[in-house]
Design an enzyme around this catalytic site. Sequence first.
Site, PDB file in Angstrom:
ATOM      1  N   THR A 181       0.856  -1.171   0.000  1.00 48.42           N
ATOM      2  CA  THR A 181       0.000   0.000   0.000  1.00 48.42           C
ATOM      3  C   THR A 181       0.896   1.226   0.000  1.00 48.42           C
ATOM      4  O   THR A 181       1.976   1.222   0.580  1.00 48.42           O
ATOM      5  CB  THR A 181      -0.937  -0.017   1.223  1.00 48.42           C
ATOM      6  OG1 THR A 181      -1.880  -1.048   1.028  1.00 48.42           O
ATOM      7  CG2 THR A 181      -1.673   1.294   1.368  1.00 48.42           C
ATOM      8  N   PHE A 216       1.685   5.268   0.653  1.00 45.58           N
ATOM      9  CA  PHE A 216       1.376   6.400   1.512  1.00 45.58           C
ATOM     10  C   PHE A 216       2.109   7.620   0.979  1.00 45.58           C
ATOM     11  O   PHE A 216       3.153   7.493   0.331  1.00 45.58           O
ATOM     12  CB  PHE A 216       1.841   6.116   2.948  1.00 45.58           C
ATOM     13  CG  PHE A 216       1.200   4.896   3.548  1.00 45.58           C
ATOM     14  CD1 PHE A 216       0.101   5.012   4.384  1.00 45.58           C
ATOM     15  CD2 PHE A 216       1.689   3.633   3.265  1.00 45.58           C
ATOM     16  CE1 PHE A 216      -0.501   3.887   4.916  1.00 45.58           C
ATOM     17  CE2 PHE A 216       1.099   2.498   3.791  1.00 45.58           C
ATOM     18  CZ  PHE A 216       0.003   2.632   4.620  1.00 45.58           C
TER      19      PHE A 216
END
Lengths: 361, 361
Positions: A261, A263
């Site tokens: 993921t 960020f």
Amino acid sequence: MSDNDKLEAIRERIDSLDQQIQQLINARAAAAQEVADIKLAADPDAQFYRPEREAEVLRRVKARNTGPLDGEEVARLFREIMSACLALEQPLKIAFLGPEGTFTQAAALKHFGHSVKTTSLGSIPDVFREVESGICQYGVVPVENSTEGVISHTLDTFLSSPLMICGEVSLRINHNLLSHEAGLDAIKAVYSHQQSLAQCRSWLDHHLPRAERVAVGSNAEAAKMASDASGCAAVAGETAAEVYALPVLASNIEDEPGNTTRFLVIGNKDAAASGEDKTSLLFSIRNVAGGLHTILSPFAEHGISMTRIESRPSRRGRWDYVFFVDINGHRNDQSIAEALAELEKKASLFKVLGSYPRAVL
Amino acid sequence: MSDNDKLEAIRERIDSLDQQIQQLINARAAAAQEVADIKLAADPDAQFYRPEREAEVLRRVKARNTGPLDGEEVARLFREIMSACLALEQPLKIAFLGPEGTFTQAAALKHFGHSVKTTSLGSIPDVFREVESGICQYGVVPVENSTEGVISHTLDTFLSSPLMICGEVSLRINHNLLSHEAGLDAIKAVYSHQQSLAQCRSWLDHHLPRAERVAVGSNAEAAKMASDASGCAAVAGETAAEVYALPVLASNIEDEPGNTTRFLVIGNKDAAASGEDKTSLLFSIRNVAGGLHTILSPFAEHGISMTRIESRPSRRGRWDYVFFVDINGHRNDQSIAEALAELEKKASLFKVLGSYPRAVL
């Protein structure tokens, strides 16, 4: 020489290495202080955190590493050494999308090292406000938050914020199948956020071909629903398993073992060029059908590669779309500067969100 | 020389320091591998983690540190360097009382560094079982868990477990006052675990003298209760504030700013002497009133100082108490060995839980 003598000799060698390492780390911190003194004399508000410089250092560490320690691991140690040196010059406060113990905090510590002070905030706009107000120098937010229970699209927030992107962090994230049921046979429905369901599709196809898949607002909500009903399971992380006391029926069920993921690190300005950079921008056009191809043509003409494009409905007008685009390179690179200038002329809304080093760790 | 030239010169110096640091860290890892090879040749099941040796290294780092980095900070960096070197020889798995993101996980990473794999477990007995079964080599548990929602007395578990204590970790823990109320005036009752209420007594006396204090099972339960009723507040950590969406009315309200919680590291054997050690033991006597003074007399006679004594009702018989005692020193120290032998003769139950280095970080 006996084993014990050999071991004793090696331990003495390690002790001597440790002394040298300690001396050099302190010499490094002293040098960083000299940098700070020179900068402060010229500008009392000088910022000492330079993302492009840190990225360069970490890349060089990885490139020249000969082992036996893995390059990634040595880079992680240098991340911590730089974090400690920087804290001596200027203790950084980092706002992140909380609560404590979430992936976003892990991303913040991965990017800044453990010598920073992190502050947990309840929403993505709150993280932006904390940085805009100057209480924290930087913020860390997931690009799109699915796993941590708040549905908020970070990119939308840039439409109304003056903050810029000065870094990105990639984090590996694992999914688990949680259920009170004793076995997979009893599972009739699987709840999760749409994105998590998609990330585990092959596993679900293979192991739970007949179970209905129900997309819900967040993985935490899915865990709550699975804990309240029989014949149900949730795809969620370990925290949700603990909070809702749901046993883990299967772990690491994501299709891509390297499921990461992304960020973003946000701050008051973006980063200087580091040699391996990305640039994020947003723009809006009236007529999407033909217009998108035309507006993107400057990238093709200048040989610039896009790594991501995403459209979002704008809240400003009925037919307005906002496009978020990531390209390879820094906005100060000549070809990119020219392409961006051309694109800006064609767009009804245009904003460079920042240039920043590609994630190193 | 211009500022820019000066800065450039310092940066080159830093780059050269970084190269030397990297080389030395890899040399350290190679030396650690030599140790591993010698040990493995002698014993295929050799353990490479030696808590006493790590404590010695960290103490020496702190003692010889000249700055500018703080000794604590440099020790933290060495904790990570040793963690990386050890992971190369023998990747450690550490079980901890979960969920992810709790103080206990923070304690585990503080003690072992970030190159270990941590496994979250739902209860203290589960952590013991995970280590007993060999799935994890070590476990980390709070000595008494109040802040994380599971009430379980770790020391009781030692009565039925063969595991030993091989380390301790201290962690600073902050308490907050959480409430939906806008101000302190509206607070009629404060919920929290008894221990947390006690740790914030002065603050509560001063700021909420008329509010009723209600001891509940855990700080998380307190937060849940405060979120459901009006006129209520909870004393709890930041995680609970986020989970129950309770605003923080006041933060860091503990009376002792250095409010630390203690965690134990458990494993299959305890540690060799490091020079600054503690020993934990448990014993039971029939007649508590006069017996306790008598049974402890060997400590006084040998000049051994107790740092902690606690009595717990035993589950074995109606009049049986179990005492848990911590003393300064290692069980192999002659005076302690003698005192323990004398104490053992007088006790109806006696067990040394382990000798281990006093917490360094």
